[in-house]
Design a protein around this motif. Structure first.
Motif, PDB file in Angstrom:
ATOM      1  N   GLY A 197      57.543 -42.417  12.824  1.00 29.11           N
ATOM      2  CA  GLY A 197      57.079 -43.802  12.888  1.00 29.11           C
ATOM      3  C   GLY A 197      55.788 -44.008  13.636  1.00 29.11           C
ATOM      4  N   SER A 198      55.189 -42.930  14.150  1.00 36.33           N
ATOM      5  CA  SER A 198      53.960 -43.092  14.938  1.00 36.33           C
ATOM      6  C   SER A 198      52.727 -43.255  14.049  1.00 36.33           C
ATOM      7  CB  SER A 198      53.751 -41.889  15.857  1.00 36.33           C
ATOM      8  OG  SER A 198      53.468 -40.721  15.105  1.00 36.33           O
ATOM      9  N   GLY A 199      52.795 -42.726  12.830  1.00 32.67           N
ATOM     10  CA  GLY A 199      51.648 -42.797  11.939  1.00 32.67           C
ATOM     11  C   GLY A 199      50.670 -41.653  12.105  1.00 32.67           C
ATOM     12  N   VAL A 200      50.856 -40.799  13.122  1.00 31.87           N
ATOM     13  CA  VAL A 200      49.970 -39.658  13.343  1.00 31.87           C
ATOM     14  C   VAL A 200      50.797 -38.411  13.603  1.00 31.87           C
ATOM     15  CG1 VAL A 200      48.048 -41.023  14.254  1.00 31.87           C
ATOM     16  CG2 VAL A 200      49.800 -40.187  15.819  1.00 31.87           C
ATOM     17  N   VAL A 201      50.234 -37.262  13.282  1.00 33.38           N
ATOM     18  CA  VAL A 201      50.888 -35.982  13.537  1.00 33.38           C
ATOM     19  C   VAL A 201      49.898 -35.073  14.256  1.00 33.38           C
ATOM     20  CG1 VAL A 201      52.493 -36.112  11.596  1.00 33.38           C
ATOM     21  CG2 VAL A 201      50.224 -35.128  11.255  1.00 33.38           C
ATOM     22  N   SER A 202      50.432 -34.127  14.997  1.00 36.08           N
ATOM     23  CA  SER A 202      49.601 -33.175  15.732  1.00 36.08           C
ATOM     24  C   SER A 202      49.653 -31.825  15.037  1.00 36.08           C
ATOM     25  CB  SER A 202      50.095 -33.020  17.171  1.00 36.08           C
ATOM     26  OG  SER A 202      50.048 -34.259  17.849  1.00 36.08           O
ATOM     27  N   ARG A 203      48.527 -31.133  15.052  1.00 33.47           N
ATOM     28  CA  ARG A 203      48.481 -29.776  14.519  1.00 33.47           C
ATOM     29  C   ARG A 203      47.499 -28.962  15.355  1.00 33.47           C
ATOM     30  NH1 ARG A 203      44.130 -28.644  11.053  1.00 33.47           N
ATOM     31  NH2 ARG A 203      42.794 -30.436  10.572  1.00 33.47           N
ATOM     32  N   ASN A 204      47.721 -27.676  15.393  1.00 35.23           N
ATOM     33  CA  ASN A 204      46.854 -26.768  16.135  1.00 35.23           C
ATOM     34  C   ASN A 204      46.000 -25.969  15.168  1.00 35.23           C
ATOM     35  OD1 ASN A 204      47.850 -27.468  18.698  1.00 35.23           O
ATOM     36  ND2 ASN A 204      49.624 -26.111  18.416  1.00 35.23           N
ATOM     37  N   GLN A 205      44.741 -25.800  15.507  1.00 34.48           N
ATOM     38  CA  GLN A 205      43.819 -24.989  14.730  1.00 34.48           C
ATOM     39  C   GLN A 205      43.062 -24.110  15.704  1.00 34.48           C
ATOM     40  OE1 GLN A 205      41.576 -27.107  11.819  1.00 34.48           O
ATOM     41  NE2 GLN A 205      40.109 -25.451  11.475  1.00 34.48           N
ATOM     42  N   GLY A 206      43.525 -22.894  15.821  1.00 26.59           N
ATOM     43  CA  GLY A 206      42.925 -22.000  16.803  1.00 26.59           C
ATOM     44  C   GLY A 206      43.180 -22.524  18.203  1.00 26.59           C
ATOM     45  N   ALA A 207      42.126 -22.713  18.945  1.00 26.64           N
ATOM     46  CA  ALA A 207      42.240 -23.146  20.327  1.00 26.64           C
ATOM     47  C   ALA A 207      42.292 -24.656  20.460  1.00 26.64           C
ATOM     48  CB  ALA A 207      41.057 -22.598  21.133  1.00 26.64           C
ATOM     49  N   PHE A 208      42.295 -25.386  19.342  1.00 22.24           N
ATOM     50  CA  PHE A 208      42.192 -26.832  19.414  1.00 22.24           C
ATOM     51  C   PHE A 208      43.463 -27.504  18.939  1.00 22.24           C
ATOM     52  CE2 PHE A 208      37.898 -25.224  18.974  1.00 22.24           C
ATOM     53  CZ  PHE A 208      37.224 -25.910  19.957  1.00 22.24           C
ATOM     54  N   GLY A 209      43.739 -28.637  19.539  1.00 20.50           N
ATOM     55  CA  GLY A 209      44.851 -29.471  19.103  1.00 20.50           C
ATOM     56  C   GLY A 209      44.303 -30.760  18.514  1.00 20.50           C
ATOM     57  N   PHE A 210      44.788 -31.122  17.325  1.00 12.27           N
ATOM     58  CA  PHE A 210      44.295 -32.299  16.639  1.00 12.27           C
ATOM     59  C   PHE A 210      45.421 -33.292  16.389  1.00 12.27           C
ATOM     60  CE2 PHE A 210      41.314 -28.983  15.520  1.00 12.27           C
ATOM     61  CZ  PHE A 210      40.095 -29.613  15.478  1.00 12.27           C
ATOM     62  N   SER A 211      45.073 -34.559  16.428  1.00  8.53           N
ATOM     63  CA  SER A 211      45.965 -35.608  15.939  1.00  8.53           C
ATOM     64  C   SER A 211      45.295 -36.248  14.743  1.00  8.53           C
ATOM     65  CB  SER A 211      46.208 -36.675  17.019  1.00  8.53           C
ATOM     66  OG  SER A 211      47.022 -36.176  18.043  1.00  8.53           O
ATOM     67  N   GLU A 212      46.020 -36.418  13.660  1.00  6.24           N
ATOM     68  CA  GLU A 212      45.464 -36.993  12.452  1.00  6.24           C
ATOM     69  C   GLU A 212      46.500 -37.871  11.776  1.00  6.24           C
ATOM     70  OE1 GLU A 212      44.385 -33.828   9.892  1.00  6.24           O
ATOM     71  OE2 GLU A 212      46.439 -33.145   9.555  1.00  6.24           O
ATOM     72  N   PRO A 213      46.064 -38.771  10.904  1.00  3.57           N
ATOM     73  CA  PRO A 213      47.028 -39.643  10.220  1.00  3.57           C
ATOM     74  C   PRO A 213      48.043 -38.822   9.442  1.00  3.57           C
ATOM     75  CG  PRO A 213      44.799 -40.453   9.910  1.00  3.57           C
ATOM     76  CD  PRO A 213      44.672 -39.114  10.560  1.00  3.57           C
ATOM     77  N   CYS A 214      49.270 -39.267   9.501  1.00  2.00           N
ATOM     78  CA  CYS A 214      50.355 -38.597   8.786  1.00  2.00           C
ATOM     79  C   CYS A 214      50.128 -38.739   7.285  1.00  2.00           C
ATOM     80  CB  CYS A 214      51.686 -39.222   9.187  1.00  2.00           C
ATOM     81  SG  CYS A 214      53.103 -38.572   8.264  1.00  2.00           S
ATOM     82  N   GLU A 215      50.178 -37.602   6.582  1.00  4.47           N
ATOM     83  CA  GLU A 215      49.928 -37.636   5.148  1.00  4.47           C
ATOM     84  C   GLU A 215      51.119 -38.202   4.375  1.00  4.47           C
ATOM     85  OE1 GLU A 215      48.785 -33.805   3.801  1.00  4.47           O
ATOM     86  OE2 GLU A 215      46.834 -33.825   4.825  1.00  4.47           O
ATOM     87  N   ASP A 216      52.317 -38.061   4.930  1.00  2.00           N
ATOM     88  CA  ASP A 216      53.503 -38.545   4.213  1.00  2.00           C
ATOM     89  C   ASP A 216      53.522 -40.064   4.105  1.00  2.00           C
ATOM     90  OD1 ASP A 216      54.100 -35.914   4.172  1.00  2.00           O
ATOM     91  OD2 ASP A 216      56.094 -36.079   5.075  1.00  2.00           O
ATOM     92  N   CYS A 217      53.142 -40.727   5.215  1.00  2.00           N
ATOM     93  CA  CYS A 217      53.186 -42.196   5.220  1.00  2.00           C
ATOM     94  C   CYS A 217      51.797 -42.816   5.228  1.00  2.00           C
ATOM     95  CB  CYS A 217      53.979 -42.707   6.424  1.00  2.00           C
ATOM     96  SG  CYS A 217      53.210 -42.334   8.032  1.00  2.00           S
ATOM     97  N   ARG A 218      50.748 -41.947   5.160  1.00  2.00           N
ATOM     98  CA  ARG A 218      49.358 -42.405   5.165  1.00  2.00           C
ATOM     99  C   ARG A 218      49.018 -43.225   6.414  1.00  2.00           C
ATOM    100  NH1 ARG A 218      48.244 -44.157  -1.160  1.00  2.00           N
ATOM    101  NH2 ARG A 218      48.771 -42.119  -2.076  1.00  2.00           N
ATOM    102  N   GLY A 219      49.615 -42.830   7.504  1.00  2.00           N
ATOM    103  CA  GLY A 219      49.288 -43.456   8.784  1.00  2.00           C
ATOM    104  C   GLY A 219      49.976 -44.773   9.059  1.00  2.00           C
TER     105      GLY A 219
END
Length: 392
Positions: A197-219
């Motif tokens: 229900g937050s609208g965003v998800v976190s993912r790691n790419q190498g040494a970085f952590g990203f938050s981006e809009p959830c693709e399932d619910c489009r944010g």
């Protein structure tokens, strides 16, 4: 930040430069919206798509905060920077002059305190919504609908006295079938299990952590299993509606009137924007206006100025007698208090009557003879209209 913004050039849609002023953006939008309006181009899907694109561009660029966010995001992501596959997070990591140590979170650099004393709205504020700060998730809040602008033209007396006018307009509004929820009547959206229900998800790419809009619910934070067939799950649809607008007395040409909550509908039940109506006032054949005072020019004869008279003149709500004292000079302005434009406090301005001699273009023999006798009598009395003029 709306991720779709990065794929669109709102300045190009409006035909303005990225350095355009708010006034230039407003004028460009009004011109395009007038030319592309669905009412003016019935059945033209291309014009309708352009109208939607222009409306979206105006909604972002006319809002200083949204425009600033959009401009900063475009600079940051220009040339594919930070895009998927276009950014190498490990570049320089562990290399001379590069990063070293454990996991590195870019949000730590641009987070609060990393740029102490910087002006609000800097790079840290922008990246705060894109990069994960310590793995925390931010809640998704419904975005308020965009403001809508339209225009109307009133007669002079309508604007002075106030009037109620119907405005017919086509704009995004809450779907009447699902009442803005986006779900088929009898069903409800469910919380997105992917982002909780937050609208965003976190993912790691190498040494970085990203938050981006959830693709399932489009944010949005919610998923609609059975979408409304009329709005296809968006909760909004283009609708032609008629709004009754009360124009207050004394409105001026070019004045904007705000109608709260009558603008574009918010997504899935979010609050709607406002409607701004720009009023244009036509000129009147008799009246003029000076602030809250009405003005008019009263034609009179020479004899009426010399001998004095009382003349009936029009007002906004009837007629009134205006006394012209004997010996009144041509061009003098007479004031009738309280018969001007109504004020918001309940009072009214004044009526300013300027007298102007009307000269007959042709006289019959009797009138010509009488005027000659008068001219002789005037000289005999010693009256000289040019006495003391130009050194005489």
């Amino acid at each position: 930040m709306n991720r779709e913004w990065l794929e669109k050039d709102f300045y190009k849609d409006l035909g303005v430069s990225s350095s355009a002023t708010q006034d230039e953006i407003k004028k460009a939008y009004r011109r395009l919206a007038r030319d592309l309006h669905p009412d003016k181009n019935p059945g033209d899907s291309t014009a309708e798509d352009r109208f939607k694109a222009v409306s979206e561009a105006n909604a972002v660029l006319s809002d200083p905060e949204k425009r600033k966010e959009y401009d900063e995001a475009r600079k940051l992501f220009a040339g594919g920077g930070f895009g998927r596959g276009g950014f190498t997070p490990g570049a320089g990591y562990g290399q001379p002059g590069g990063f070293s140590g454990g996991e590195f979170n870019l949000g730590d650099i641009f987070g609060p305190g990393a740029n102490a004393g910087a002006a609000d709205g800097g790079l840290g504020d922008l990246l705060g919504g894109l990069f994960n700060r310590g793995g925390t998730r931010t809640s998704s809040r419904p975005r308020r609908g965009s403001d809508v602008e339209t225009e109307t033209t009133l007669g002079f007396r309508e604007a002075a006295q106030g009037v109620t006018v119907p405005l017919r307009m086509t704009s995004p509004a809450a779907c009447t079938t699902c009442h803005g929820s986006g779900a088929k009547p009898g069903t409800s959206p469910r919380v997105c299990p992917h982002c909780n229900g937050s609208g965003v998800v976190s993912r790691n790419q190498g040494a970085f952590g990203f938050s981006e809009p959830c693709e399932d619910c489009r944010g949005t934070g919610s998923i609609i299993d059975d979408p409304c067939v009329d709005c296809r799950g968006s909760g909004i649809q283009n609708r032609t509606r008629t709004i009754t607008v009360r124009i207050p007395p004394g409105v001026r040409d070019g004045q904007r009137i705000r109608l709260a909550g009558q603008g574009e509908a918010g997504l899935r039940g979010a609050p709607p924007g406002d409607l701004f109506v720009t009023v244009h006032v036509s000129q009147d054949k008799v009246f003029g206006r000076n602030a809250d005072d009405l003005t008019l020019v009263l034609p009179v004869s020479y004899a009426e100025l010399v001998l004095g008279t009382t003349v009936s003149v029009p007002t906004l709500d009837g007629r009134v007698g205006v006394k012209v004292p004997p010996g009144t000079a041509d061009g003098r302005t007479l004031r009738v208090r309280g018969r001007g434009v109504p004020k918001r406090d309940g009072g009214a301005g004044d009526l300013l009557v300027t007298v102007k001699v009307a000269i007959p273009q042709k006289l019959d023999d009797n009138a010509s003879e009488a005027l000659r006798r008068y001219a002789e009598a005037e000289k005999t009395s010693g009256f000289d209209p040019r006495a003391g003029w130009a050194g005489a």
